[in-house]
Design a protein around this motif. Structure first.
Motif, PDB file in Angstrom:
ATOM      1  N   GLU A   1       4.650  22.885   0.717  1.00 21.20           N
ATOM      2  CA  GLU A   1       4.603  21.432   0.806  1.00 21.20           C
ATOM      3  C   GLU A   1       3.178  20.890   0.763  1.00 21.20           C
ATOM      4  O   GLU A   1       2.237  21.547   1.183  1.00 21.20           O
ATOM      5  N   VAL A   2       3.077  19.671   0.292  1.00 25.79           N
ATOM      6  CA  VAL A   2       1.874  18.869   0.466  1.00 25.79           C
ATOM      7  C   VAL A   2       2.145  17.907   1.618  1.00 25.79           C
ATOM      8  O   VAL A   2       3.185  17.247   1.660  1.00 25.79           O
ATOM      9  N   THR A   3       1.243  17.865   2.575  1.00 26.00           N
ATOM     10  CA  THR A   3       1.414  16.996   3.734  1.00 26.00           C
ATOM     11  C   THR A   3       0.650  15.699   3.521  1.00 26.00           C
ATOM     12  O   THR A   3      -0.565  15.713   3.319  1.00 26.00           O
ATOM     13  N   ILE A   4       1.364  14.597   3.578  1.00 27.82           N
ATOM     14  CA  ILE A   4       0.775  13.270   3.454  1.00 27.82           C
ATOM     15  C   ILE A   4       0.794  12.624   4.840  1.00 27.82           C
ATOM     16  O   ILE A   4       1.861  12.364   5.399  1.00 27.82           O
ATOM     17  N   VAL A   5      -0.378  12.405   5.407  1.00 26.77           N
ATOM     18  CA  VAL A   5      -0.489  11.772   6.720  1.00 26.77           C
ATOM     19  C   VAL A   5      -0.821  10.304   6.495  1.00 26.77           C
ATOM     20  O   VAL A   5      -1.842   9.979   5.892  1.00 26.77           O
ATOM     21  N   THR A   6       0.041   9.409   6.971  1.00 27.96           N
ATOM     22  CA  THR A   6      -0.110   8.003   6.616  1.00 27.96           C
ATOM     23  C   THR A   6       0.361   7.093   7.740  1.00 27.96           C
ATOM     24  O   THR A   6       0.833   7.543   8.783  1.00 27.96           O
ATOM     25  N   GLY A   7       0.209   5.798   7.517  1.00 30.56           N
ATOM     26  CA  GLY A   7       0.613   4.799   8.503  1.00 30.56           C
ATOM     27  C   GLY A   7      -0.596   4.074   9.043  1.00 30.56           C
ATOM     28  O   GLY A   7      -1.371   3.487   8.287  1.00 30.56           O
TER      29      GLY A   7
ATOM     30  N   SER B   1       0.828  -1.213   0.000  1.00 31.17           N
ATOM     31  CA  SER B   1       0.000   0.000   0.000  1.00 31.17           C
ATOM     32  C   SER B   1       0.860   1.260   0.000  1.00 31.17           C
ATOM     33  O   SER B   1       0.465   2.288  -0.565  1.00 31.17           O
ATOM     34  N   ILE B   2       2.033   1.198   0.612  1.00 23.98           N
ATOM     35  CA  ILE B   2       2.954   2.334   0.550  1.00 23.98           C
ATOM     36  C   ILE B   2       3.433   2.546  -0.889  1.00 23.98           C
ATOM     37  O   ILE B   2       3.535   3.690  -1.364  1.00 23.98           O
ATOM     38  N   ASP B   3       3.699   1.467  -1.600  1.00 20.78           N
ATOM     39  CA  ASP B   3       4.090   1.580  -3.022  1.00 20.78           C
ATOM     40  C   ASP B   3       2.983   2.273  -3.815  1.00 20.78           C
ATOM     41  O   ASP B   3       3.255   3.150  -4.648  1.00 20.78           O
ATOM     42  N   ALA B   4       1.732   1.872  -3.565  1.00 25.60           N
ATOM     43  CA  ALA B   4       0.599   2.490  -4.265  1.00 25.60           C
ATOM     44  C   ALA B   4       0.486   3.965  -3.900  1.00 25.60           C
ATOM     45  O   ALA B   4       0.216   4.813  -4.768  1.00 25.60           O
ATOM     46  N   LEU B   5       0.690   4.295  -2.635  1.00 26.06           N
ATOM     47  CA  LEU B   5       0.644   5.690  -2.194  1.00 26.06           C
ATOM     48  C   LEU B   5       1.710   6.521  -2.903  1.00 26.06           C
ATOM     49  O   LEU B   5       1.438   7.626  -3.388  1.00 26.06           O
TER      50      LEU B   5
ATOM     51  N   ILE C   1       9.268   0.488   5.149  1.00 30.53           N
ATOM     52  CA  ILE C   1       8.274   1.529   4.861  1.00 30.53           C
ATOM     53  C   ILE C   1       8.943   2.903   4.847  1.00 30.53           C
ATOM     54  O   ILE C   1       8.689   3.726   3.954  1.00 30.53           O
ATOM     55  N   LEU C   2       9.808   3.140   5.817  1.00 34.13           N
ATOM     56  CA  LEU C   2      10.544   4.409   5.843  1.00 34.13           C
ATOM     57  C   LEU C   2      11.418   4.578   4.609  1.00 34.13           C
ATOM     58  O   LEU C   2      11.457   5.657   3.995  1.00 34.13           O
ATOM     59  N   GLU C   3      12.128   3.531   4.246  1.00 35.09           N
ATOM     60  CA  GLU C   3      13.008   3.598   3.073  1.00 35.09           C
ATOM     61  C   GLU C   3      12.231   3.974   1.824  1.00 35.09           C
ATOM     62  O   GLU C   3      12.694   4.769   0.999  1.00 35.09           O
ATOM     63  N   LYS C   4      11.051   3.425   1.682  1.00 36.87           N
ATOM     64  CA  LYS C   4      10.234   3.729   0.508  1.00 36.87           C
ATOM     65  C   LYS C   4       9.753   5.171   0.539  1.00 36.87           C
ATOM     66  O   LYS C   4       9.835   5.894  -0.469  1.00 36.87           O
ATOM     67  N   LEU C   5       9.259   5.627   1.679  1.00 38.89           N
ATOM     68  CA  LEU C   5       8.742   6.993   1.772  1.00 38.89           C
ATOM     69  C   LEU C   5       9.836   8.040   1.618  1.00 38.89           C
ATOM     70  O   LEU C   5       9.585   9.150   1.147  1.00 38.89           O
ATOM     71  N   GLU C   6      11.036   7.665   1.998  1.00 39.87           N
ATOM     72  CA  GLU C   6      12.156   8.610   1.873  1.00 39.87           C
ATOM     73  C   GLU C   6      12.572   8.822   0.419  1.00 39.87           C
ATOM     74  O   GLU C   6      13.373   9.716   0.135  1.00 39.87           O
TER      75      GLU C   6
END
Length: 396
Positions: free
Chosen positions: A368-374, A284-288, A316-321
């Motif tokens: 910035e655009v803020t993405i709130v996730t997790g 789901s992080i990949d899709a995000l 998950i952190l590595e992907k979001l970074e």
């Protein structure tokens, strides 16, 4: 922890355990005491790693466009326990819960919280006389408390690694659990699954003599839910309802339903440039990430996040970074929450902070655009704390 459930447990003097206990013995015995309310419904059963809630919402919308009264059992809650059980996409009332819990107070079988809520859903759907009830499995499928039903069709949108401490550490093991919702001589519909998972599902379908339909394409029309993955979920909902309704199915009604569908926490703009998305595992992080790149190709991204302990927070952190160098990590009220300091220590971002007060969203820059996730639990808390602000904003 199911927000708001304790109110009804205390009111009706019901004791249930806040624990995960895979297995069907307890729920089956409880339903027997209740007169088997699960045997009086037309069910659609959905299990999968990602896409369950969105697919369920799409199916509900299509059925409603066809004039059907539809129940949904979602997991987890958005605001509280009431929105986990919905009639025509509206949360059920306290009166509905009281009627169900009065009946539940008379049984002798001890249940977990989720088993209790599952039984309540069956009772409420019977009382409200739904034409169809769409049931989302809580975890896995085979030994999930929802797997006491005999659905008209079973649906599996996706399969990936999740809940490995309960479901196993390989795609094949997890697929075996999901495949458990497929019933003998009943059709099943699946999304685009990994090859190993696809093989397990097909093998199970053959053994159960279940006709299997695979959704291979994407819905080509405009959707309110953004992202390629939502087009895939919409297409799966389309083929599911077409199989379900057969000669009653109307193509234009299905398209209308898909276009109208909204779902909280699915790339939801809750305020200008503030997006809530319940991505909480690698897939789901990949899709995000793909959706962020498609929607905001030239904007800086600020990621606000909190996770549960059972998630692979490092990956998950590595992907979001790869899309952001600015992170805010939040602690939130849940026994299973991963400490924000753990995320902080593992993050390689240049700008990172910990925020413990979530009364005000940490929006720091107009650039910035803020993405709130997790965690969906975190998003539910933030939504509740900032409800008045969100209600003033209604994006087109």
């Amino acid at each position: 922890m199911i927000t708001g459930l304790d109110y009804y447990k205390d009111k009706w003097n019901i004791v249930s355990e806040d624990a995960i206990k895979p297995g069907l013995d307890a729920i089956q015995q409880a339903l027997k005491e209740l007169g088997h309310p699960e045997k009086e419904q037309h069910f659609i059963h959905i299990a999968g790693t990602n896409g369950k809630g969105s697919t369920a919402a799409f199916i509900a919308a299509i059925l409603m466009e066809h004039g059907k009264k539809v129940g949904n059992f979602f997991s987890p809650a958005i605001e509280d326990v009431h929105d986990q059980i919905q009639i025509d996409r509206q949360p059920v009332t306290g009166e509905d819960f009281d009627v169900a819990f009065e009946q539940l107070s008379k049984i002798n079988t001890p249940l977990t919280d989720f088993e209790l809520l599952t039984a309540a859903a069956f009772l409420i759907f019977n009382k409200t006389k739904t034409d169809y009830a769409i049931i989302e499995a809580g975890m896995g499928g085979r030994f999930d408390s929802t797997n006491v039903i005999d659905p008209l069709i079973s649906v599996i949108p996706s399969i990936g690694l999740e809940h490995t401490n309960f479901l196993g550490e390989t795609i094949e093991e997890i697929a075996w659990h999901k495949a458990g919702i497929i019933k003998k001589d009943k059709p099943a519909a699946i999304g685009d699954l990994p090859e190993a998972a696809d093989k397990v599902i097909r093998t199970t379908a053959e053994k159960m003599k279940a006709q299997l339909t695979k959704s291979k394409g994407l819905f080509e029309g405009a959707l309110q839910l953004k992202g390629e993955h939502q087009k895939a979920n919409a297409n799966l909902a389309y083929i599911t309802t077409k199989k379900l309704l057969e000669f009653q199915f109307k193509d234009q009604l299905a398209i209308n339903g898909l276009r109208k569908t909204r779902m909280p926490f699915r790339f939801e703009e809750v305020f200008p440039d503030v997006i809530f998305d319940g991505a909480h595992n690698e897939a789901s992080i990949d899709a995000l990430i793909r959706t962020v790149k498609e929607t905001y190709p030239n904007r800086e991204i600020h990621v606000v996040m909190g996770l549960l302990k059972d998630k692979d927070h490092v990956k998950i952190l590595e992907k979001l970074e790869t899309i952001s160098d600015h992170f805010t990590f939040l602690d939130f009220d849940n026994d299973r929450a991963l400490p924000a300091k753990t995320l902080f220590s593992k993050s390689d971002s240049n700008v990172k902070t910990i925020q413990n007060d979530y009364d005000i969203l940490p929006v720091t820059s107009k650039k910035e655009v803020t993405i709130v996730t997790g965690s969906l639990y975190l998003l539910a808390i933030l939504r509740k704390q900032n409800y008045s602000m969100f209600e003033l904003y209604r994006p087109d």
